[in-house]
Design a protein around this motif. Structure first.
Motif, short mmCIF file in Angstrom:
data_model
loop_
_atom_site.label_atom_id
_atom_site.label_comp_id
_atom_site.label_asym_id
_atom_site.label_seq_id
_atom_site.Cartn_x
_atom_site.Cartn_y
_atom_site.Cartn_z
N PRO A 136 101.62 54.77 78.69
CA PRO A 136 101.50 54.66 77.27
C PRO A 136 102.29 52.99 77.14
CG PRO A 136 104.21 54.87 78.07
CD PRO A 136 102.64 55.13 79.30
N VAL A 137 100.95 53.69 76.13
CA VAL A 137 100.55 52.31 75.12
C VAL A 137 100.97 51.63 73.49
CG1 VAL A 137 99.21 49.93 74.78
CG2 VAL A 137 98.52 51.54 76.22
N LEU A 138 101.27 51.43 73.16
CA LEU A 138 102.27 50.72 71.79
C LEU A 138 100.45 50.73 71.45
CD1 LEU A 138 104.84 47.80 71.96
CD2 LEU A 138 105.10 50.54 71.64
N SER A 139 100.54 51.90 69.93
CA SER A 139 99.37 52.00 69.57
C SER A 139 99.12 50.69 69.17
CB SER A 139 99.23 52.70 68.12
OG SER A 139 99.19 54.42 69.09
N ASN A 140 100.48 49.93 68.38
CA ASN A 140 99.37 48.52 67.47
C ASN A 140 99.46 47.28 68.37
OD1 ASN A 140 99.88 49.65 64.42
ND2 ASN A 140 102.40 49.23 65.75
N TYR A 141 99.63 47.56 69.50
CA TYR A 141 99.06 46.60 70.39
C TYR A 141 97.45 47.11 71.70
CZ TYR A 141 102.92 44.34 68.27
OH TYR A 141 103.19 43.50 66.86
N LEU A 142 96.91 47.92 70.92
CA LEU A 142 95.97 48.48 72.69
C LEU A 142 95.20 47.06 72.97
CD1 LEU A 142 95.25 51.23 70.24
CD2 LEU A 142 96.63 51.59 72.04
N PRO A 143 95.06 47.27 74.18
CA PRO A 143 94.18 45.74 75.03
C PRO A 143 92.85 46.18 73.99
CG PRO A 143 95.32 47.54 77.15
CD PRO A 143 95.34 48.20 75.29
N ARG A 144 92.40 44.70 74.56
CA ARG A 144 91.12 43.98 74.43
C ARG A 144 90.01 43.81 75.09
NH1 ARG A 144 91.93 44.28 68.51
NH2 ARG A 144 89.66 43.59 68.24
N GLU A 145 90.57 43.85 76.09
CA GLU A 145 90.00 43.99 76.75
C GLU A 145 89.58 44.59 78.37
OE1 GLU A 145 90.11 39.37 79.19
OE2 GLU A 145 91.71 39.18 77.94
N ALA A 146 88.13 44.48 79.17
CA ALA A 146 88.56 45.87 80.30
C ALA A 146 88.30 45.28 81.37
CB ALA A 146 86.98 46.73 79.49
N SER A 147 88.53 45.55 82.45
CA SER A 147 88.58 45.25 83.85
C SER A 147 87.34 45.55 84.23
CB SER A 147 89.03 46.41 84.63
OG SER A 147 88.85 47.89 84.79
N SER A 148 86.42 44.34 84.81
CA SER A 148 85.03 44.64 86.18
C SER A 148 84.83 46.37 86.09
CB SER A 148 84.58 43.69 87.04
OG SER A 148 85.62 43.98 87.56
N CYS A 149 85.98 46.60 86.97
CA CYS A 149 85.53 48.17 87.75
C CYS A 149 84.90 49.05 86.05
CB CYS A 149 86.39 48.76 88.12
SG CYS A 149 86.34 50.76 88.54
N ALA A 150 86.45 48.64 85.23
CA ALA A 150 85.94 50.20 83.86
C ALA A 150 84.48 50.00 83.12
CB ALA A 150 87.32 49.94 82.50
N LEU A 151 84.04 48.43 83.10
CA LEU A 151 82.96 47.97 82.14
C LEU A 151 81.88 48.13 82.43
CD1 LEU A 151 83.51 43.87 81.91
CD2 LEU A 151 83.68 45.92 80.00
N ASN A 152 81.96 48.23 84.45
CA ASN A 152 80.31 49.02 84.64
C ASN A 152 80.26 50.39 85.07
OD1 ASN A 152 80.20 46.43 86.33
ND2 ASN A 152 81.05 46.44 88.44
N ILE A 153 81.68 51.03 85.35
CA ILE A 153 81.46 53.06 85.24
C ILE A 153 81.22 52.61 83.18
CG2 ILE A 153 82.94 54.54 84.43
CD1 ILE A 153 84.54 53.42 86.86
N TYR A 154 81.57 51.72 82.66
CA TYR A 154 81.09 51.94 81.05
C TYR A 154 79.51 51.92 80.38
CZ TYR A 154 81.37 50.84 76.37
OH TYR A 154 80.52 50.26 74.75
N GLN A 155 79.14 50.89 81.12
CA GLN A 155 78.01 50.39 80.88
C GLN A 155 76.85 51.22 81.74
OE1 GLN A 155 78.09 46.77 82.93
NE2 GLN A 155 78.37 46.10 80.31
N GLU A 156 77.18 51.50 82.51
CA GLU A 156 76.81 53.18 83.54
C GLU A 156 76.55 54.39 82.51
OE1 GLU A 156 78.09 53.56 87.01
OE2 GLU A 156 77.79 52.05 87.90
#
Length: 816
Positions: free
Chosen positions: A742-762
């Motif tokens: 769970p994460v506070l809606s007002n403070y969602l992360p603005r960076e992604a991990s390298s693993c997640a970025l690679n999967i996202y780009q794919e």
């Protein structure tokens, strides 16, 4: 011839004699008149004395403290063990016919209970009733009653746990004449004053009989009527003087001129002295019945009622515990008097004299069953009421105590403390405190704070000790609330040195003396690392930490030095119970209290404790810290209590102070929040941590209760995301180090991990390719059909085109 002499005698005149007689008579008359006036004045004085006390406050009535009642209804979580214990505490007797109040019968899984009823206030009275109830699988499957219930809830009366007694050490339980069984009245009149309803306060026949017996060597008798005995006990003393006897007779006549026989009899029944319970006297038949038989008057057999009446002649001489033979002989004499007067039959007499005395070895009445809890009630009362009102006004206090829960606490502390004490010399003098409450209502349900004998020092509230790591959740709560951190964020557990205002330095160490580098926030809390807690605490400041504690209800002054971040502040178990009550309820603080209602002797409610709930910390922040505290149980220093049930989602925190002087555990289920402290009164090291000292006591206590899971509703302002553990960045479930948190809606992360970025780009590339292929297929089909192709939809298959110009974060967030 010789002349004779004559003697003249002077005779008083008639008028002179009459004059002297008149003077004498006048003086005598004046004496009589003066005497009569003085007597009249004296009688007026006696009369005022009688009416003033009889019509005013007759006795100093102690306050009686009761537990909460046991609420019974279909579906209620009540097992056979609970019913059994409650009936034992109420001194209910097993009886197949259950034809009298205070009796019950169990047949298989079905109970038949004939309740006594209870008056909670003038407008809240439970009448006696017969309950039929079936229990299976730890809950009530069906319930019926001879009395209608508008709410569907039937209350089994509360348990008397003690009293607050007058300074004169008189104890009594005032009963009305209608509550007194007729056989007891018959026994009393047959034995003490057979002409009670005929004489006017003094029995001439009784006085004559006493004189004859006393002078002829017969059994010594006083000849006093019940009215005279009441006068002696109520107004005078037992001096054997003529003045006292004369006053007794005069006052008895005056009393009968003012009041009815029933009023006099009722006063006598409540005034008579019938024994001693330590320093306190047992006054009245109502209290004597409880003291000798652990039962109310209306549940006594005829022979037991006769025993109490017989004791009126001499409670010491006929004390059934010390002189059972003399008591039995006196009882049989009373029964014979009843037979002679035709109040019982020969068959009833023959049956009654064969009965044993039936006295209980130890009286429950007058004994404080749970002295630590009673002490909490007294402290709370003293904040509102004058001491004299508590001791003398006959108040009824319904407390929040749950007797079954309290017994569980007593047994857990006794068992586990005994095991810990046998470990060695350090633990031989070990002490403990346990406090437990209903988190939703703030009602205190159990307290253990002293040893085997209550001395007035209640460790639950009086033992102000350093609380160690119990305060670490406050540091992490502050970090999460700030938005700078989430549950997967990285915190630094490397060595830290803090410079103090006096120029000195402070270098805290972890309990395992190791440095762990950068670790996930939840791990740092679960493993209770000191260095990371101090680093995080100093980032936001000690002042902020103190403010957070005040938000959580801590009233003690919080020191400004950095070591307070590791719990170097003296707080009591009750203080910590208040803090964890907030965590257990989604961020809402309800003051912990021990009293439900206070009722005066007229049945009027003087005090009713309602819910005074206030938001203490934001529910979304609390949702996160609750999740982190559940991690302490799942994978941290409190992992052992997983044995209570992994489905319970228990949450809590261990605490250990320097040199292992104090061991703590605070935690909660859905229906209980409980805190345990273990240590020595002399503050010496016990060699126990929170996990090895306090946690076993907490676990044993909670294992004896029926627990419900922690189920804090998810508030607004929470989103669940896959995050990279130990960085807090956005992640994907296919990444090796990803956690769904769970994460506070007002403070969602603005960076992604390298693993997640690679999967996202794919994924994006795959989607883009599929989109382009679909558009190409549509365009080919349009050409074949001779349709125009809009310029905006022309796709160059050799060159990938970008989608509309959203920011990366806006396009990617939903995907993550």
């Amino acid at each position: 011839m010789q002349k004779s002499k004559s003697t003249l005698v002077k005779v008083p005149s008639t008028s002179s004699t009459a004059q002297r007689g008149l003077v004498f008579s006048t003086i005598l008359l004046l004496i009589v008149i003066v005497g009569m006036v003085l007597l009249a004045l004296y009688l007026v004085k006696l009369d005022r004395t009688i009416t003033h006390k009889f019509e005013g406050k007759r006795w100093d009535i102690p306050a009686k403290v009761y537990s909460q009642p046991l609420e019974l209804y279909q579906g209620a979580s009540v097992d056979n063990d609970t019913i059994k214990k409650w009936l034992e505490l109420l001194n209910y007797r097993s009886n197949k016919s259950y034809d009298r109040t205070g009796s019950f019968h169990k047949s298989g899984s079905t109970y038949y209970i004939h309740t006594r009823g209870f008056t909670y206030s003038a407008n809240d009275i439970d009448p006696e009733q017969v309950i039929k109830m079936s229990i299976s699988g730890g809950e009530i499957k069906s319930i019926q009653s001879t009395q209608q219930s508008k709410t569907g809830i039937i209350r089994l009366e509360p348990v008397n746990i003690g009293g607050i007694y007058p300074d004169n050490n008189e104890d009594r339980m005032v009963v009305s004449l209608s509550d007194v069984p007729q056989p007891l009245i018959d026994a009393l009149i047959s034995t003490e004053d057979r002409g009670f309803y005929e004489h006017k306060g003094v029995s001439v026949r009784g006085i004559g009989r006493a004189i004859v017996n006393n002078f002829t060597g017969g059994s010594r008798q006083g000849g006093s009527t019940i009215t005279q005995q009441l006068i002696k006990n109520f107004y005078l003393n037992s001096d054997r003087t003529l003045k006292r006897k004369a006053n007794e007779a005069l006052m008895a006549v005056l009393l009968e001129l003012h009041y009815s026989k029933d009023e006099i009899l009722q006063a006598y029944l409540n005034e008579i002295y019938l024994g001693q319970n330590g320093k306190r006297s047992i006054n009245g038949f109502g209290l004597a019945s409880q003291f000798y038989f652990n039962q109310p008057l209306n549940e006594l057999r005829i022979d037991q009622q006769a025993l109490l009446v017989g004791m009126a002649k001499g409670p010491s001489v006929y004390n059934p515990r010390r002189h059972p033979e003399a008591a039995k002989n006196r009882r049989d004499t009373v029964l014979n008097n009843m037979l002679t007067m035709g109040k019982i039959t020969q068959e009833e007499y023959d049956t009654a004299i064969k009965k044993p005395l039936g006295i209980v070895d130890k009286a429950a009445e007058g004994k404080n069953l749970f002295p630590d809890f009673l002490d909490m009630v007294k402290r709370e009362l003293n904040n509102v009421y004058y001491d004299d009102d508590l001791k003398n006004e006959g108040l009824t206090i319904i407390s929040t105590l749950n007797p079954v829960t309290q017994l569980a606490a007593d047994k857990a502390v006794e068992k586990k403390l005994g095991e810990l004490r046998r470990r060695g010399s350090k633990t031989k003098e070990l002490q403990a405190a346990l406090v437990s409450a209903n988190p939703e209502t703030g009602e205190l349900v159990a307290v253990v704070g002293s040893g085997s004998e209550f001395t007035g020092f209640n460790r639950a509230v009086d033992a102000k000790r350093q609380v160690g790591s119990l305060l670490k959740p406050v540091i992490y709560m502050t970090a999460l609330e700030s938005g700078r951190y989430n549950l997967a964020s990285s915190v630094d557990d490397s060595p830290i040195t803090v410079e103090l205002p006096d120029g000195k330095t402070w270098t805290p160490k972890n309990y395992d003396s190791r440095d762990h580098g950068f670790v996930p926030l939840t791990t740092a809390l679960a493993k209770s690392y000191n260095q990371s807690a101090v680093r995080l605490g100093m980032e936001f400041g000690v002042g902020t930490f103190a403010k957070q504690l005040r938000r959580l209800g801590v009233k003690e002054e919080i020191p400004s030095y950095p070591s307070v971040l590791l719990g170097s502040v003296n707080l009591s178990p009750m203080d910590m119970l208040g803090v964890y009550q907030v965590f257990a309820t989604g961020g809402f603080r309800t003051p912990i209290h021990s009293i439900r209602t206070v009722i005066d002797d007229k049945g009027r409610i003087l005090q009713r404790t309602g819910l005074n709930t206030k938001r203490s910390i934001p529910p979304d922040t609390n949702f996160l810290i609750n999740y982190a505290l559940q991690g302490v149980v799942k994978e941290g220093t409190a992992k052992r209590i997983q044995s209570l049930g992994s489905n319970l989602n228990l949450a809590g925190k261990t605490g250990t102070t320097n040199d292992y002087r104090d061991a703590w555990f605070a935690g909660y289920s859905g229906n209980y929040v409980s805190v345990v402290w273990v240590g020595r009164d002399d503050n010496k090291s016990v060699g126990l941590s929170g996990g090895s000292g306090a946690l076993p006591v907490w676990e044993d206590y909670m294992s004896r209760l029926k627990l419900t899971p922690v189920s804090i509703p998810e508030p607004e302002g929470i989103e669940w995301l896959w995050l990279e553990n130990n960085s807090g960045k956005l992640s994907n479930e296919r990444c090796a180090n990803a956690r769904y948190l769970p994460v506070l809606s007002n403070y969602l992360p603005r960076e992604a991990s390298s693993c997640a970025l690679n999967i996202y780009q794919e994924e994006r590339a795959r989607e883009q390719m599929a989109w382009q292929q679909e558009q190409s297929r549509i365009n080919r089909q349009r050409r074949q059909e001779g349709l125009d192709i809009p310029n905006s939809e022309v796709i160059e298959e050799d060159n990938g085109s970008e989608r509309r110009a959203d920011t990366w974060y806006e396009r990617a967030l939903e995907w993550f």
